[in-house]
Design an enzyme around this catalytic site. Sequence first.
Site, PDB file in Angstrom:
ATOM      1  N   GLY A 109     -44.055  78.445  42.823  1.00  0.00           N
ATOM      2  CA  GLY A 109     -42.609  78.622  42.959  1.00  0.00           C
ATOM      3  C   GLY A 109     -42.356  79.657  44.037  1.00  0.00           C
ATOM      4  O   GLY A 109     -43.017  79.643  45.092  1.00  0.00           O
ATOM      5  N   LYS A 133     -40.491  86.816  40.312  1.00  0.00           N
ATOM      6  CA  LYS A 133     -41.066  85.467  40.413  1.00  0.00           C
ATOM      7  C   LYS A 133     -40.126  84.509  39.695  1.00  0.00           C
ATOM      8  O   LYS A 133     -39.737  84.767  38.563  1.00  0.00           O
ATOM      9  CB  LYS A 133     -42.454  85.437  39.771  1.00  0.00           C
ATOM     10  CG  LYS A 133     -43.209  84.140  39.989  1.00  0.00           C
ATOM     11  CD  LYS A 133     -44.577  84.219  39.337  1.00  0.00           C
ATOM     12  CE  LYS A 133     -45.400  82.975  39.526  1.00  0.00           C
ATOM     13  NZ  LYS A 133     -46.672  83.021  38.791  1.00  0.00           N
ATOM     14  N   ASP A 149     -58.297  81.571  39.449  1.00  0.00           N
ATOM     15  CA  ASP A 149     -57.727  81.320  40.777  1.00  0.00           C
ATOM     16  C   ASP A 149     -57.832  82.550  41.662  1.00  0.00           C
ATOM     17  O   ASP A 149     -56.885  82.911  42.376  1.00  0.00           O
ATOM     18  CB  ASP A 149     -56.255  80.875  40.652  1.00  0.00           C
ATOM     19  CG  ASP A 149     -55.807  80.109  41.896  1.00  0.00           C
ATOM     20  OD1 ASP A 149     -54.589  79.827  42.010  1.00  0.00           O
ATOM     21  OD2 ASP A 149     -56.665  79.820  42.759  1.00  0.00           O
TER      22      ASP A 149
HETATM   23  C1  LIG Z   1     -44.745  92.026  52.555  1.00  0.00           C
HETATM   24  O1  LIG Z   1     -44.478  92.584  51.311  1.00  0.00           O
HETATM   25  C2  LIG Z   1     -44.744  91.859  50.185  1.00  0.00           C
HETATM   26  C3  LIG Z   1     -44.783  92.550  48.981  1.00  0.00           C
HETATM   27  C4  LIG Z   1     -45.061  91.867  47.792  1.00  0.00           C
HETATM   28  C5  LIG Z   1     -45.301  90.492  47.822  1.00  0.00           C
HETATM   29  C6  LIG Z   1     -45.595  89.807  46.517  1.00  0.00           C
HETATM   30  O2  LIG Z   1     -45.511  90.442  45.477  1.00  0.00           O
HETATM   31  C7  LIG Z   1     -46.004  88.405  46.487  1.00  0.00           C
HETATM   32  C8  LIG Z   1     -46.324  87.721  45.340  1.00  0.00           C
HETATM   33  N1  LIG Z   1     -46.241  88.367  44.098  1.00  0.00           N
HETATM   34  C9  LIG Z   1     -46.670  87.859  42.889  1.00  0.00           C
HETATM   35  C10 LIG Z   1     -47.145  86.544  42.747  1.00  0.00           C
HETATM   36  C11 LIG Z   1     -47.578  86.101  41.468  1.00  0.00           C
HETATM   37  O3  LIG Z   1     -48.052  84.841  41.246  1.00  0.00           O
HETATM   38  C12 LIG Z   1     -48.143  83.958  42.356  1.00  0.00           C
HETATM   39  C13 LIG Z   1     -47.532  86.971  40.378  1.00  0.00           C
HETATM   40  C14 LIG Z   1     -48.014  86.538  39.029  1.00  0.00           C
HETATM   41  O4  LIG Z   1     -47.545  85.497  38.515  1.00  0.00           O
HETATM   42  O5  LIG Z   1     -48.851  87.268  38.455  1.00  0.00           O
HETATM   43  C15 LIG Z   1     -47.058  88.269  40.515  1.00  0.00           C
HETATM   44  C16 LIG Z   1     -46.630  88.702  41.777  1.00  0.00           C
HETATM   45 CL1  LIG Z   1     -46.045  90.328  41.960  1.00  0.00          CL
HETATM   46  C17 LIG Z   1     -45.262  89.799  49.029  1.00  0.00           C
HETATM   47  C18 LIG Z   1     -44.989  90.469  50.218  1.00  0.00           C
END
Ligand SMILES: COc1ccc(C(=O)/C=C\Nc2cc(OC)c(C(=O)O)cc2Cl)cc1
Length: 304
Positions: free
Chosen positions: A27, A44, A159
Site C-alpha cells: 500500500g 501506513k 521478507d
Molecule cells: C525519506 O524519508 C523517509 C522516511 C521514512 C520512510 C518510511 O518510513 C517508509 C516506510 N515505512 C514503513 C513501511 C512498513 O511496511 C512496508 C512498515 C511496517 O508495516 O512495519 C512500517 C514503516 Cl514505518 C520513507 C522515507
Amino acid sequence: VSISDKDGYVQLNQYKLKSAIGKGSYGIVKLAYNEEDETHYAMKIHSKKQLIKKAGFFRRPPPSRDGKPIQRPPNPLEKVYQEIAILKKLDHPNVVRLVEVLDDPEEDNLYMAFELVEKGEVLDVPTSNPLPEEQSWLYFRDIILGIEYLHYQKIVHRDIKPSNLLLGDDGHLKIADFGVSNEFTGNDIYLTNTAGTPAFMAPETLREEKENFSGKALDVWAMGITLYCFVYGKCPFVDEPDPNELMSWNPIRLHQKILKDDVYFPPEPKISENLKDLILRMLDKNPETRISIPKIKLHPWVTR
Ligand SMILES: COc1ccc(C(=O)/C=C\Nc2cc(OC)c(C(=O)O)cc2Cl)cc1
C-alpha cells in the site's frame, strides 16, 4: 474520521497527512504530523477494499472436486489484524515501533501510525553506489540484533531485504514490514509456502518436492542476500531479461539460478575474505548446514 483542511491535507483525528514517503505491494506510507505532540510519524495506509479484492475474497470459489466444501480463504483483513497483533508485541531498538491503529469501521482505510525512522530505506537496490564494507558491518550488526530478537519472540520475518530496513538519524537500522511474517510455537516453524520477494527467496522454498523447511533459516538466507546487496549494490541472483525471449520476465530462470548457481563475487568493489566467507555461509543452499544466528554472532567478520 478524515477530512481535508484548507491546504488540501487530509486531517485524520490529530494527524495531518502529508506527502507519500513509501510505496509498495503493501500500500502506501505517508508522512503524518501529529498536532498534539508536534511530532512526525509514518502513517501506513491499507485500503480494506483493496485487501479484500487482492485476496480474491468475492471471486467464485473453484468447484470442489470431491464434493467436500472447500474451506474459504481466510478473511484478508485477518492478515492485517495478525500483522498488528505481531507488531504490538514487539519492542526493540532495531524493529519499527507501531504507535497507534486507526480503524474506523465506517472508513475504507485502515491506518497504522509508526514512529518515524527519519532517513527511510537504507539502500535502493540496484545502485551504482553500494555501501563501503565498514558501513555494511555497522548496519549488519543491527540486522543481527533485530532478527535475533524476532526469532526469540518466535516470529520469522520472511521478507528481509534492503527496502524493509529503515535508517534513523542515529545511524541505526530498524526492521519493517511484517506483512508476510509467521508466528510460531516451539523452537522453530516448519513451512511449506513461498512468501516474500523472489530475489530473496531461499532455494528450499523453490524445490519441487515441498518438504517442510525451517523458518529461521529463511531469514538467514535473506540476510545473506541483503549483505551481498549492501556491498555490491545488486542481488547475487537476478532475473536478467533474456533478449531473445519475448516473455522477458519469467520467475523460473531466477528460481533455477537460486537453486543451482554459485555466488559470484565481482572483482570490484574489493571485499575482505572474512566477509566473503560469511556471505557464503549464509547463502548455503542446504538449510541444514546453513549458518545460524548464534554462529553469525561469533563469525570473525562480525566480531572484528
Ligand atoms: C525519506 O524519508 C523517509 C522516511 C521514512 C520512510 C518510511 O518510513 C517508509 C516506510 N515505512 C514503513 C513501511 C512498513 O511496511 C512496508 C512498515 C511496517 O508495516 O512495519 C512500517 C514503516 Cl514505518 C520513507 C522515507
